[in-house]
Design a protein around this motif. Structure first.
Motif, PDB file in Angstrom:
ATOM      1  N   TYR A  33      -7.989  -2.770  -1.915  1.00 54.53           N
ATOM      2  CA  TYR A  33      -8.929  -1.663  -1.722  1.00 54.53           C
ATOM      3  C   TYR A  33      -8.238  -0.557  -0.936  1.00 54.53           C
ATOM      4  N   PRO A  34      -7.984   0.606  -1.568  1.00 54.81           N
ATOM      5  CA  PRO A  34      -7.416   1.730  -0.809  1.00 54.81           C
ATOM      6  C   PRO A  34      -8.497   2.314   0.100  1.00 54.81           C
ATOM      7  N   VAL A  35      -8.209   2.399   1.411  1.00 55.44           N
ATOM      8  CA  VAL A  35      -9.202   2.856   2.381  1.00 55.44           C
ATOM      9  C   VAL A  35      -8.560   3.773   3.422  1.00 55.44           C
TER      10      VAL A  35
ATOM     11  N   TRP B 199      -6.821  -2.603   2.186  1.00 55.73           N
ATOM     12  CA  TRP B 199      -7.474  -3.854   2.578  1.00 55.73           C
ATOM     13  C   TRP B 199      -7.236  -4.865   1.467  1.00 55.73           C
ATOM     14  N   HIS B 200      -6.758  -6.051   1.837  1.00 55.55           N
ATOM     15  CA  HIS B 200      -6.555  -7.146   0.898  1.00 55.55           C
ATOM     16  C   HIS B 200      -7.774  -8.061   0.970  1.00 55.55           C
ATOM     17  N   ALA B 201      -8.299  -8.475  -0.171  1.00 54.82           N
ATOM     18  CA  ALA B 201      -9.455  -9.381  -0.192  1.00 54.82           C
ATOM     19  C   ALA B 201      -9.139 -10.609   0.649  1.00 54.82           C
ATOM     20  N   GLY B 202     -10.095 -10.999   1.465  1.00 52.80           N
ATOM     21  CA  GLY B 202      -9.895 -12.162   2.321  1.00 52.80           C
ATOM     22  C   GLY B 202      -8.883 -11.940   3.432  1.00 52.80           C
TER      23      GLY B 202
ATOM     24  N   VAL C 151       9.092   0.628   0.093  1.00 51.47           N
ATOM     25  CA  VAL C 151       7.712   0.867  -0.330  1.00 51.47           C
ATOM     26  C   VAL C 151       6.965  -0.458  -0.366  1.00 51.47           C
ATOM     27  N   GLU C 152       5.714  -0.423   0.083  1.00 54.91           N
ATOM     28  CA  GLU C 152       4.902  -1.638   0.122  1.00 54.91           C
ATOM     29  C   GLU C 152       4.387  -1.969  -1.270  1.00 54.91           C
ATOM     30  N   ALA C 153       4.365  -3.253  -1.579  1.00 58.60           N
ATOM     31  CA  ALA C 153       3.903  -3.719  -2.886  1.00 58.60           C
ATOM     32  C   ALA C 153       2.469  -3.272  -3.151  1.00 58.60           C
ATOM     33  N   CYS C 154       1.606  -3.358  -2.143  1.00 55.53           N
ATOM     34  CA  CYS C 154       0.198  -2.977  -2.350  1.00 55.53           C
ATOM     35  C   CYS C 154       0.077  -1.503  -2.736  1.00 55.53           C
ATOM     36  N   ASN C 155       0.926  -0.642  -2.166  1.00 57.14           N
ATOM     37  CA  ASN C 155       0.876   0.778  -2.524  1.00 57.14           C
ATOM     38  C   ASN C 155       1.317   1.013  -3.967  1.00 57.14           C
ATOM     39  N   LEU C 156       2.336   0.281  -4.408  1.00 55.23           N
ATOM     40  CA  LEU C 156       2.775   0.400  -5.801  1.00 55.23           C
ATOM     41  C   LEU C 156       1.671  -0.060  -6.758  1.00 55.23           C
ATOM     42  N   VAL C 157       1.013  -1.163  -6.405  1.00 60.71           N
ATOM     43  CA  VAL C 157      -0.065  -1.702  -7.245  1.00 60.71           C
ATOM     44  C   VAL C 157      -1.228  -0.717  -7.300  1.00 60.71           C
ATOM     45  N   ILE C 158      -1.607  -0.158  -6.158  1.00 65.19           N
ATOM     46  CA  ILE C 158      -2.708   0.809  -6.119  1.00 65.19           C
ATOM     47  C   ILE C 158      -2.367   2.035  -6.954  1.00 65.19           C
TER      48      ILE C 158
END
Length: 186
Positions: free
Chosen positions: A158-160, A143-146, A120-127
């Motif tokens: 940002y979940p998109v 989308w990751h800032a920057g 599992v991707e870290a960004c998905n867990l955080v979201i």
């Protein structure tokens, strides 16, 4: 007959788009989840330094003895009772930080719940843990800032949808940066 249906669909789309553009109450506003104190791992349980003073580790509901931080760092509780900081690996295809965790899943054949190893991707867990995602079914990208894939801080994710991601990426590549206001507009 098909052209009449297509004409009606186009008219509905245009009317809906006009309503959306004119009515600011319909615009998506970023919101963050309130976390119950019982899910937060006490700092004294950790034997490694925090990235920043306000980093919190929150218990994941579907994973075995696992916590995710506001910065996307993952901790699991070992059998000896200590907490171990996991070091994820970047996915070769996307470059996203990925963890291998034990997820609680239903086994239809055995008709029971069991833990199954999954990536599992870290960004998905955080979201899932910290961000109110208004459209979980279609917001399948992050989308990751920057455009910094190593930055998993929850306020920078940002979940998109795939289409929104492509539009944000295009705007980012053209200007070399993109503001939160523009991301939210897209």
């Amino acid at each position: 007959m098909d052209c009449i249906k297509q004409e009606r669909m186009t008219k509905c789309y245009e009317d809906g788009l006009e309503l959306y553009n004119n009515d600011k109450s319909m615009w998506t506003v970023r919101k963050y989840k309130e976390i119950a104190g019982s899910r937060i791992l006490p700092r004294k349980a950790l034997d490694f330094p925090l990235l920043v003073r306000n980093e919190k580790f929150v218990r994941l509901l579907d994973y075995k003895q696992t916590w995710i931080s506001t910065y996307g760092r993952c901790v699991v509780k070992a059998e000896d009772g200590s907490y171990k900081l996991l070091h994820g690996i970047p996915t070769p295809e996307t470059g996203e930080l990925t963890y291998t965790l034990e997820k609680n899943v239903y086994d239809a054949e055995e008709k029971s719940w069991t833990y199954k190893e999954c990536k599992v991707e870290a960004c998905n867990l955080v979201i899932q843990t910290f961000i109110v995602n208004y459209d979980m079914k279609y917001n399948v990208m992050c989308w990751h800032a920057g455009n910094d894939l190593t930055d998993n801080y929850y306020k920078h994710l940002y979940p998109v949808t795939a289409e929104q991601y492509a539009a944000i990426e295009k705007a980012y590549n053209e200007a070399g940066k993109i503001s939160e206001k523009k991301i939210m507009k897209i």
